[in-house]
Design an enzyme around this catalytic site. Structure first.
Site, PDB file in Angstrom:
ATOM      1  N   GLY A   1      25.275  92.401 -15.543  1.00 42.15           N
ATOM      2  CA  GLY A   1      24.101  92.315 -16.016  1.00 42.15           C
ATOM      3  C   GLY A   1      23.676  93.809 -16.298  1.00 42.15           C
ATOM      4  O   GLY A   1      24.283  94.850 -15.803  1.00 42.15           O
ATOM      5  N   LEU A   2      22.351  93.862 -17.147  1.00 40.66           N
ATOM      6  CA  LEU A   2      21.730  95.358 -17.301  1.00 40.66           C
ATOM      7  C   LEU A   2      21.502  95.980 -15.942  1.00 40.66           C
ATOM      8  O   LEU A   2      21.399  95.403 -14.953  1.00 40.66           O
ATOM      9  CB  LEU A   2      20.498  94.881 -17.993  1.00 40.66           C
TER      10      LEU A   2
ATOM     11  N   GLY B   1      19.096  93.128 -11.045  1.00 39.36           N
ATOM     12  CA  GLY B   1      19.262  92.481  -9.784  1.00 39.36           C
ATOM     13  C   GLY B   1      20.588  92.237  -9.366  1.00 39.36           C
ATOM     14  O   GLY B   1      20.912  91.448  -8.326  1.00 39.36           O
ATOM     15  N   LYS B   2      21.570  92.957  -9.868  1.00 38.14           N
ATOM     16  CA  LYS B   2      23.163  92.694  -9.289  1.00 38.14           C
ATOM     17  C   LYS B   2      23.224  93.036  -8.049  1.00 38.14           C
ATOM     18  O   LYS B   2      23.923  92.400  -7.205  1.00 38.14           O
ATOM     19  CB  LYS B   2      24.042  93.440 -10.328  1.00 38.14           C
ATOM     20  N   SER B   3      22.798  94.497  -7.772  1.00 36.69           N
ATOM     21  CA  SER B   3      22.968  94.893  -6.308  1.00 36.69           C
ATOM     22  C   SER B   3      22.213  94.001  -5.332  1.00 36.69           C
ATOM     23  O   SER B   3      22.819  93.936  -4.303  1.00 36.69           O
ATOM     24  CB  SER B   3      22.623  96.167  -6.359  1.00 36.69           C
TER      25      SER B   3
ATOM     26  N   SER C   1      29.334  96.413 -16.075  1.00 36.07           N
ATOM     27  CA  SER C   1      30.538  95.916 -16.971  1.00 36.07           C
ATOM     28  C   SER C   1      30.085  95.070 -18.454  1.00 36.07           C
ATOM     29  O   SER C   1      30.104  93.863 -18.342  1.00 36.07           O
ATOM     30  CB  SER C   1      31.276  94.608 -16.114  1.00 36.07           C
TER      31      SER C   1
HETATM   32  S1  PPS Z   1      29.608 100.299 -16.054  1.00 33.51           S
HETATM   33  O1  PPS Z   1      28.947 100.259 -17.380  1.00 33.51           O
HETATM   34  O2  PPS Z   1      29.905  99.232 -15.608  1.00 33.51           O
HETATM   35  O3  PPS Z   1      30.569 101.308 -16.056  1.00 33.51           O
HETATM   36  O4  PPS Z   1      28.427 100.742 -15.096  1.00 33.51           O
HETATM   37  P1  PPS Z   1      28.312 100.954 -13.485  1.00 33.51           P
HETATM   38  O5  PPS Z   1      29.547 101.670 -13.221  1.00 33.51           O
HETATM   39  O6  PPS Z   1      27.765  99.585 -13.166  1.00 33.51           O
HETATM   40  O7  PPS Z   1      27.140 101.965 -13.349  1.00 33.51           O
HETATM   41  C1  PPS Z   1      25.783 101.616 -13.771  1.00 33.51           C
HETATM   42  C2  PPS Z   1      24.960 102.656 -12.618  1.00 33.51           C
HETATM   43  O8  PPS Z   1      24.896 103.898 -13.013  1.00 33.51           O
HETATM   44  C3  PPS Z   1      23.523 104.469 -13.342  1.00 33.51           C
HETATM   45  N1  PPS Z   1      23.469 104.769 -14.556  1.00 33.51           N
HETATM   46  C4  PPS Z   1      23.871 104.401 -15.625  1.00 33.51           C
HETATM   47  N2  PPS Z   1      23.971 103.013 -16.326  1.00 33.51           N
HETATM   48  C5  PPS Z   1      24.100 102.472 -17.438  1.00 33.51           C
HETATM   49  N3  PPS Z   1      23.873 103.681 -18.408  1.00 33.51           N
HETATM   50  C6  PPS Z   1      24.036 104.977 -18.052  1.00 33.51           C
HETATM   51  N4  PPS Z   1      24.060 105.829 -19.079  1.00 33.51           N
HETATM   52  C7  PPS Z   1      23.691 105.331 -16.783  1.00 33.51           C
HETATM   53  N5  PPS Z   1      23.665 106.504 -16.035  1.00 33.51           N
HETATM   54  C8  PPS Z   1      23.632 106.268 -14.901  1.00 33.51           C
HETATM   55  C9  PPS Z   1      22.586 103.300 -13.030  1.00 33.51           C
HETATM   56  O9  PPS Z   1      21.928 103.369 -11.793  1.00 33.51           O
HETATM   57  C10 PPS Z   1      23.554 102.225 -12.878  1.00 33.51           C
HETATM   58  O10 PPS Z   1      23.055 101.222 -11.746  1.00 33.51           O
HETATM   59  P2  PPS Z   1      22.463  99.603 -11.886  1.00 33.51           P
HETATM   60  O11 PPS Z   1      22.768  99.440 -10.475  1.00 33.51           O
HETATM   61  O12 PPS Z   1      23.107  99.052 -12.821  1.00 33.51           O
HETATM   62  O13 PPS Z   1      21.009 100.100 -11.990  1.00 33.51           O
END
Ligand code: PPS
Length: 194
Positions: A31-32, A36-38, A105
């Protein structure tokens, strides 16, 4: 050809999965950012461990501090991030842990590949889609990252200037209307018989 095509031979080992005390599986949260994934994964891990089931959380943010520290947020790096995390999840699941993966993902093909990596080893794989609308993730903006992305201080941010492909084959879809992470975690574990 790379070395593993020619000079690296698979080693069979002596412990079968049936001999291990616990049956592993992977529950994969997609999910975005801010969907709420974590929170859900943390609650799932807490409940499983409390019930005596070995469980282990592989959180995207955390893995990027170590195993995946060499990866950024280009499409290619995200693909490698997903591939590597899926392989590690399968190893943990093979050892008998229920693995909670929480990774944006964003690509359908790599999520499908993660499933195949598990299924090829006979390991259960459950994809959970945190279907929280972008507007709601952005309104929450717990880490202030959406504001930075809108301001152009972060580029290639998922949902802003990097794609998120909605899952086509999720086993479970969670929306904000489903309630708290505790409610949702309890329902998922019931549903999966865990
Ligand atoms: S991915 O797309 O699956 O490789 O991403 P992931 O490893 O889950 O990492 C996402 C977390 O990194 C932080 N972050 C960003 N997210 C998305 N796009 C960009 N450019 C980016 N830069 C930093 C962000 O805190 C994500 O955490 P979550 O828990 O999803 O909010």
């Amino acid at each position: 050809p790379v070395a593993h095509d020619t000079n690296v031979v698979w080693q069979d080992t002596k412990v079968t999965r049936e001999q291990r005390a616990y049956r592993g599986a992977t529950i994969w949260m997609t999910g975005l950012s801010g969907s709420g994934k974590s929170s859900l994964a943390i609650e799932l891990e807490r409940r499983l461990v409390a019930s005596g089931q070995p469980a282990y959380l592989l959180d995207g943010d955390n893995l990027r501090h170590g195993l995946n520290a060499d990866l950024g947020f280009s499409d290619d790096d995200r693909r490698e991030n997903i591939r590597r995390t899926a392989e590690v999840a399968a190893l943990f699941a093979d050892s008998g842990a229920v693995v909670l993966v929480s990774l944006i993902s964003p690509f359908e093909q790599e999520r499908q590949r993660a499933r195949e990596i598990h299924e090829a080893k006979g390991l259960p794989f459950h994809e959970v889609f945190l279907d929280t609308p972008l507007a709601e993730c952005e309104a929450r903006d717990a880490k202030g990252l959406y504001a930075k992305a809108r301001a152009g201080e972060i580029t290639q941010f998922t949902g802003i200037d990097s794609p998120y492909e909605r899952p086509e084959n999720a086993d479970i879809v969670v929306t904000p209307a489903d309630g708290t992470p505790a409610d949702t975690a309890a329902a998922i574990l019931r549903n999966l018989g865990l």
